[in-house]
Each structure stands twice: as structure tokens, then as C-alpha cells.
Design a protein around this motif. Structure first.
Motif, PDB file in Angstrom:
ATOM      1  N   ALA A   1       0.825  -1.207   0.000  1.00 37.48           N
ATOM      2  CA  ALA A   1       0.000   0.000   0.000  1.00 37.48           C
ATOM      3  C   ALA A   1       0.863   1.263   0.000  1.00 37.48           C
ATOM      4  CB  ALA A   1      -0.921   0.000   1.217  1.00 37.48           C
ATOM      5  N   LEU A   2       0.418   2.266  -0.761  1.00 34.56           N
ATOM      6  CA  LEU A   2       1.087   3.569  -0.801  1.00 34.56           C
ATOM      7  C   LEU A   2       0.233   4.655  -0.146  1.00 34.56           C
ATOM      8  CD1 LEU A   2       2.480   3.499  -4.460  1.00 34.56           C
ATOM      9  CD2 LEU A   2       3.622   2.801  -2.358  1.00 34.56           C
ATOM     10  N   THR A   3      -0.999   4.317   0.221  1.00 34.87           N
ATOM     11  CA  THR A   3      -1.883   5.266   0.902  1.00 34.87           C
ATOM     12  C   THR A   3      -2.210   4.733   2.288  1.00 34.87           C
ATOM     13  OG1 THR A   3      -3.668   4.189  -0.326  1.00 34.87           O
ATOM     14  CG2 THR A   3      -2.968   6.354  -1.089  1.00 34.87           C
ATOM     15  N   GLU A   4      -2.269   5.641   3.255  1.00 31.53           N
ATOM     16  CA  GLU A   4      -2.538   5.237   4.638  1.00 31.53           C
ATOM     17  C   GLU A   4      -4.029   5.016   4.868  1.00 31.53           C
ATOM     18  OE1 GLU A   4      -0.778   8.220   7.051  1.00 31.53           O
ATOM     19  OE2 GLU A   4       1.254   7.797   6.372  1.00 31.53           O
ATOM     20  N   GLU A   5      -4.868   5.811   4.210  1.00 33.22           N
ATOM     21  CA  GLU A   5      -6.306   5.594   4.272  1.00 33.22           C
ATOM     22  C   GLU A   5      -6.890   5.875   2.897  1.00 33.22           C
ATOM     23  OE1 GLU A   5      -8.544   8.140   6.797  1.00 33.22           O
ATOM     24  OE2 GLU A   5      -7.839   9.987   5.878  1.00 33.22           O
ATOM     25  N   SER A   6      -8.081   5.353   2.654  1.00 34.07           N
ATOM     26  CA  SER A   6      -8.694   5.474   1.337  1.00 34.07           C
ATOM     27  C   SER A   6      -8.851   6.940   0.941  1.00 34.07           C
ATOM     28  CB  SER A   6     -10.057   4.787   1.328  1.00 34.07           C
ATOM     29  OG  SER A   6     -10.661   4.939   0.065  1.00 34.07           O
TER      30      SER A   6
END
Length: 388
Positions: free
Chosen positions: A209-214
Motif C-alpha cells: 500500500a502507498l496510501t494510509e487511508e482510502s
């Protein structure tokens, strides 16, 4: 630029993709194969991408911090100038500011070439901190990973009814193998690396994943029971191809996801949101207020507002003049879950009702296209209708 995409929920770098993965019949054998897969995957380059992504996020947050410091410094100097009356003769305001804040000097960002504030006296310290952070964060080599034990978690997203195991079982066993392979520490909440195991029927994708939250949570602060994702709202609006000065209406706006996304991305249009539920209208109004506050903080001054109004109304008796609306976009409520729809669209658990309704209204509407989307595991249709 990738992080600024509007129709993307989550970003991840692909470690490896398997189009037709053959799962064993028994649960034990299938899970054992997933464990063995960890050692065979090409982790090196994806982890370098993850490391680069982290360094860019840090640089961005550092820029924000420095920008805030510079703004605060400027305000302080202005206050001091007002108290002192005026600068000494022969000294311009710019020169006086430079003398008062010798610790701040303009530099240029090495990637964009744009001017950037930097504290001269702390420059060397920052560089040392950057080097130390990159050394600690980077799992690309044993030396880097050995500086600090990284925390990780595995998230499994599974769809399909032909698997002998559950998502939790796959995540547990795959995660155990990842932990053994990298010697990382498992942590479900405070993790550095999120490994993704996406299984859709016979397709398997392993990623990081490259994003912490959607990214779909970007504009909504007050959620309802069936709040539409901002990313889907953007996709629906884009299907309608809004033009400047178009009047766009969502007659069943709920918490306002569609009109708020529209006002953010198509500010030259005028957006009207309405609902018959007082609670929904209140939530939508709160979301609009949150958006205005966000704009004000970005601009550090009073924002001009947004071209969006919210009203409580009865959809069977809309207070709108005939022919005044250019586009209608709505997420229509149907039974167990809201289903996405566009231009006075019909969708739901069964597409039969939609097709029947459209056949009766063929003299008014023609179906441009149907886009199928996965909404939390539900197969939903977005219908694009055009006037005849």
C-alpha cells in the motif's frame, strides 16, 4: 500526481500478479501454497517504490510545516512593523524583513524548481535528519531494515465463492510467512508497511500500500448509513461531462457526497443538493461547512465560498422551474444498499426494473452506457441517460 487522482480509492505498488492462480482443493494445501509464495515474490523493487513514496510524503509535510512557519513569521514582522510605526530611513520593507528574519532564506526545491522556505541555521541538521529517516525507513536492504525493525500488517481482500479458506485465514498465514521472511514485527494498527493480498476468483495480486487511508474520504466528515464514496461520485459526474455554467442537481443527495465533489472539481458549475430527510440535509450542510473551513485554512484568508446550495424538499414537487436543470446526478436508495445512478437513473438489486422503466420512457430518455462497479462486494450499475 498519482496521489492527486480523483477516481482512485487506494494506491499500491504491485509485487506480482497472477491471472490464473490454481488454488488447491483442501484448505491446508491452499494456505501452505500462499505461505510458500512469499519467498518466491520479487520484493526488492516494490519496496524501493514504497520507500520513495514515504520520502515524498515526508517532504510534502515538511514543506507545509515550513510554509506555516514562514506565514507566522511574516505576520509577526507585520505586527512589529505596525507597532514601530515605520522602518528606518533608507531601508525598504523587504530589506527590513530580511534583517529581522536572517534565519529564513529562500531556496529552490530540487525537484520542482519552485521557491521554498528553509531555515538556514538548521539546514545541516535537517539534512542529517533526512538521511537518518531514509536509513531507518528503507527496507530495501538488510542494512537499512536492520536499523529499525519495521512493523507490518497483511490485509486480504477476497471475492469469489470457490475458495476453501476465509480472508482472515489467508491474511494470517500469508502474514506469518512475511514475518519470517523479513523478520518484521506484526502490528495491526500502528504499522509501517501494509502488504495487500487481493484474491478475486482465480486472480491473485500481491502489493504494498502507498496510501494510509482510502482517498475517497477526502471531502466527507459527516457520514450517513449509505454515504457514497467521493471517488464514485467523481466518476459519475465525469460521465456527465459538465460544462461551465451548467446547473447540476442531486435530488436525493443524502450527506451531499455528489454535489460536494462536484463543487470541488467543477467550481464553474452551479450545484443544487436536496433531500426530504432533515437529518440528511443537516449532515450535508455540516459537510459543506467543513469544506469551507478547509478552503479557508488553505488560502489563509476568507474563501470566496462554493457554488452549492442545500435544501430540504419533496422530490415529487421540486421548487425548480421547468427546463432550468442541465444535469441530474443521483445515488438512488434501493433496499439493502444505495446503488449508484446517474441522470434520473434506476438501479438496484435487480436490473429488470431499471430496464422495464427505461423501456416505458424510451420517448424521453435513451441509455448512453452502463458502467458496472463493485461497491463493497455488491454488483452495482451506473446508468448514463441522455434526453431524446
Amino acid at each position: 500526481q498519482v496521489h492527486r487522482l480523483r477516481s482512485v480509492d487506494n494506491l499500491f505498488v504491485v509485487v506480482q500478479e497472477f491471472k490464473d492462480y490454481q488454488f488447491k482443493a483442501s484448505k491446508e494445501d491452499a494456505l501452505k501454497d500462499l505461505e510458500d509464495l512469499v519467498k518466491k515474490l520479487p520484493w526488492s523493487n516494490p519496496l524501493k517504490v514504497w520507500e520513495l513514496n514515504n520520502s515524498l510524503k515526508k517532504r510534502k509535510s515538511r514543506r507545509k510545516k515550513l510554509s506555516a512557519q514562514r506565514a507566522a513569521s511574516r505576520e509577526k514582522l507585520q505586527e512589529e512593523g505596525e507597532q514601530q510605526g515605520s522602518e528606518p530611513k533608507g531601508t525598504s520593507r523587504e530589506e527590513a524583513s530580511a534583517q529581522s528574519s536572517a534565519s529564513v532564506e529562500p531556496t529552490r526545491d530540487r525537484d520542482t524548481g519552485e521557491p521554498q522556505a528553509a531555515e538556514a541555521q538548521n539546514g545541516e541538521e535537517e539534512q542529517e535528519e533526512d538521511a537518518e529517516e531514509e536509513l531507518q525507513e528503507g527496507p530495501g536492504s538488510e542494512a537499512k531494515a536492520g536499523t529499525r525493525v519495521l512493523k507490518f500488517r497483511v490485509t486480504c481482500n477476497r471475492a469469489g465463492d470457490k475458495h476453501s479458506f476465509t480472508s482472515n485465514e489467508a491474511a494470517r498465514d500469508f502474514g506469518g510467512a512475511v514475518q519470517e521472511h523479513f523478520q518484521w514485527k506484526a502490528d495491526m494498527t500502528n504499522f509501517d508497511v501494509e502488504v495487500l493480498l487481493n484474491i478475486h476468483n482465480s486472480e491473485v495480486v500481491v502489493g504494498i500500500a502507498l496510501t494510509e487511508e482510502s482517498l475517497h474520504r477526502r471531502n466527507i466528515t459527516h457520514f450517513g448509513p449509505t454515504t457514497l464514496r467521493s471517488t464514485l461520485a467523481y466518476g459519475m459526474l465525469r460521465l456527465c461531462d459538465p460544462q461551465p455554467t451548467d446547473i447540476i442537481v442531486d435530488p436525493m443527495c443524502g450527506t451531499g457526497a455528489i454535489p460536494i465533489e462536484g463543487a470541488t472539481e467543477w467550481p464553474s458549475c452551479y450545484h443544487i443538493a436536496g433531500d426530504n430527510s432533515p437529518q440528511a440535509v443537516k449532515r450535508a450542510a455540516n459537510n459543506i461547512c467543513s469544506l469551507l473551513r478547509k478552503q479557508e485554512s488553505k488560502e489563509s484568508s476568507t474563501a470566496p465560498g462554493i457554488a452549492l446550495d442545500i435544501i430540504q424538499w419533496d422530490i415529487c414537487n421540486l421548487p425548480l422551474r421547468t427546463g432550468c436543470v442541465d444535469i441530474v446526478v443521483s445515488d438512488m436508495p434501493f433496499g439493502k444498499s444505495s446503488f449508484q445512478s446517474t441522470l434520473s437513473l434506476w438501479g438496484g438489486p435487480s436490473t429488470v426494473c431499471a430496464l422495464q422503466a427505461l423501456s416505458r420512457l424510451g420517448h424521453i430518455w435513451r441509455k448512453g452506457q452502463t458502467v458496472w462497479v463493485n461497491v463493497g462486494g455488491l454488483h452495482a450499475a451506473v446508468y448514463l441517460l441522455r434526453r431524446t
